[in-house]
Design a protein around this motif. Sequence first.
Motif, PDB file in Angstrom:
ATOM      1  N   SER A  49       7.306   9.565  -8.414  1.00 33.44           N
ATOM      2  CA  SER A  49       7.371  10.381  -7.200  1.00 33.44           C
ATOM      3  C   SER A  49       6.027  11.025  -6.854  1.00 33.44           C
ATOM      4  O   SER A  49       5.855  11.550  -5.758  1.00 33.44           O
ATOM      5  CB  SER A  49       8.425  11.476  -7.372  1.00 33.44           C
ATOM      6  N   THR A  50       5.071  10.989  -7.770  1.00 32.88           N
ATOM      7  CA  THR A  50       3.768  11.609  -7.538  1.00 32.88           C
ATOM      8  C   THR A  50       3.001  10.853  -6.465  1.00 32.88           C
ATOM      9  O   THR A  50       2.886   9.626  -6.538  1.00 32.88           O
ATOM     10  CB  THR A  50       2.946  11.622  -8.838  1.00 32.88           C
ATOM     11  N   PRO A  51       2.460  11.536  -5.463  1.00 32.39           N
ATOM     12  CA  PRO A  51       1.668  10.841  -4.434  1.00 32.39           C
ATOM     13  C   PRO A  51       0.475  10.125  -5.057  1.00 32.39           C
ATOM     14  O   PRO A  51      -0.295  10.724  -5.805  1.00 32.39           O
ATOM     15  CB  PRO A  51       1.223  11.974  -3.508  1.00 32.39           C
ATOM     16  N   ALA A  52       0.338   8.833  -4.733  1.00 34.54           N
ATOM     17  CA  ALA A  52      -0.747   8.043  -5.326  1.00 34.54           C
ATOM     18  C   ALA A  52      -1.152   6.900  -4.408  1.00 34.54           C
ATOM     19  O   ALA A  52      -1.428   5.794  -4.865  1.00 34.54           O
ATOM     20  CB  ALA A  52      -0.324   7.515  -6.697  1.00 34.54           C
ATOM     21  N   GLY A  53      -1.195   7.172  -3.109  1.00 40.49           N
ATOM     22  CA  GLY A  53      -1.597   6.154  -2.146  1.00 40.49           C
ATOM     23  C   GLY A  53      -0.412   5.509  -1.465  1.00 40.49           C
ATOM     24  O   GLY A  53       0.707   5.499  -1.978  1.00 40.49           O
ATOM     25  N   ILE A  54      -0.671   4.954  -0.305  1.00 45.05           N
ATOM     26  CA  ILE A  54       0.380   4.362   0.511  1.00 45.05           C
ATOM     27  C   ILE A  54       1.036   3.179  -0.193  1.00 45.05           C
ATOM     28  O   ILE A  54       0.367   2.349  -0.805  1.00 45.05           O
ATOM     29  CB  ILE A  54      -0.205   3.931   1.883  1.00 45.05           C
ATOM     30  N   ASN A  55       2.377   3.111  -0.125  1.00 45.09           N
ATOM     31  CA  ASN A  55       3.132   1.980  -0.673  1.00 45.09           C
ATOM     32  C   ASN A  55       2.632   1.592  -2.058  1.00 45.09           C
ATOM     33  O   ASN A  55       2.285   0.443  -2.328  1.00 45.09           O
ATOM     34  CB  ASN A  55       3.048   0.775   0.267  1.00 45.09           C
ATOM     35  N   LYS A  56       2.596   2.547  -2.988  1.00 46.71           N
ATOM     36  CA  LYS A  56       2.013   2.293  -4.300  1.00 46.71           C
ATOM     37  C   LYS A  56       2.863   1.319  -5.111  1.00 46.71           C
ATOM     38  O   LYS A  56       4.091   1.344  -5.071  1.00 46.71           O
ATOM     39  CB  LYS A  56       1.808   3.593  -5.063  1.00 46.71           C
ATOM     40  N   LYS A  57       2.158   0.470  -5.841  1.00 45.24           N
ATOM     41  CA  LYS A  57       2.767  -0.533  -6.701  1.00 45.24           C
ATOM     42  C   LYS A  57       2.053  -0.534  -8.048  1.00 45.24           C
ATOM     43  O   LYS A  57       0.836  -0.390  -8.110  1.00 45.24           O
ATOM     44  CB  LYS A  57       2.669  -1.933  -6.070  1.00 45.24           C
ATOM     45  N   ALA A  58       2.811  -0.695  -9.117  1.00 40.74           N
ATOM     46  CA  ALA A  58       2.232  -0.753 -10.458  1.00 40.74           C
ATOM     47  C   ALA A  58       1.995  -2.213 -10.829  1.00 40.74           C
ATOM     48  O   ALA A  58       2.941  -2.967 -11.030  1.00 40.74           O
ATOM     49  CB  ALA A  58       3.167  -0.093 -11.469  1.00 40.74           C
ATOM     50  N   ALA A  59       0.730  -2.600 -10.897  1.00 42.18           N
ATOM     51  CA  ALA A  59       0.358  -3.976 -11.263  1.00 42.18           C
ATOM     52  C   ALA A  59       0.263  -4.042 -12.784  1.00 42.18           C
ATOM     53  O   ALA A  59      -0.826  -4.024 -13.365  1.00 42.18           O
ATOM     54  CB  ALA A  59      -0.958  -4.362 -10.603  1.00 42.18           C
TER      55      ALA A  59
END
Length: 293
Positions: A49-59
Amino acid sequence: MLARCLLAPCLLAASGLAAATNYTLWINGRNGGGTVGDYDSFAYWGPASTPAGINKKAANWDGRSSIASQSGHLRDALDCFCTGANWCYIAAHSAGDLMIGYTLANYGGSTRVKKNAVANAAGVCADLGGSAGGTQAGWNIKWVRVAAGSGGGSELADAGAWAISEPLVQDLRTVTARAMYNHNATRGIWFYMYAGARGALYSALLPGQDDEVEAYHSAGGVSGSSGAAFCNPRDWFCNDLTLGSAANQGGRPKWNTHSVAFRDDGEDYNHYVNGNWGGIVSVMRAAVAASAL
């Protein structure tokens, strides 16, 4: 039907074109933690839930195997979200620096099939159909931001401080990391580096300023075939790591298209994420949240 298709999304659908979307990809470092192939698994970083950029995805990748063997997982993510009309911002931590650098240098000019940004359980997206489909050269990447980057390797790997035989530790040796790929071959994409300096436990093994794992020569994107000691300006016994892309004090340049965005002059930030977007990652995350829009 025609009366309801006057809006842009309907027109795009009717013409076979795809709406442009920006994504923010987060590339983990050593030890991993997130589920490989699950782009919503942020276990390595902290609360999703932490803001970390638009439409964040974990690669995600496993954080233990060699960079070469795991690069395919990052290529899947880049194909999914950074092709066609879509563009990506990239954020990486520690060995994630080696991962994105290696992947861009070796595959950043290759032919990629445009994908639809809908991933299966393995993290692979289907080909984009219609007139929006086809191929392109490389990926659509706006910039890369790196916290505690390991592109220059770590003396902890050199000294055997990690007394294990995992392949990634072998990749993290300073000479190996610096010779693994052409660090100048970023395809013109800028790398913005965030270097922490709250070192203590292993500082005797790490030259100059460090965050307990990476010395400034690596975290600051300093070029060359080996590491060297770089420090904050108040340290009289060590050349300064300079901000921006200019050469460092003493004349040692940074890799091409590498720029130091943050140097930890207050010695406040260490290497560790601690499952809560911590350490030097906290500084980078705030910058990503503010600029990856």
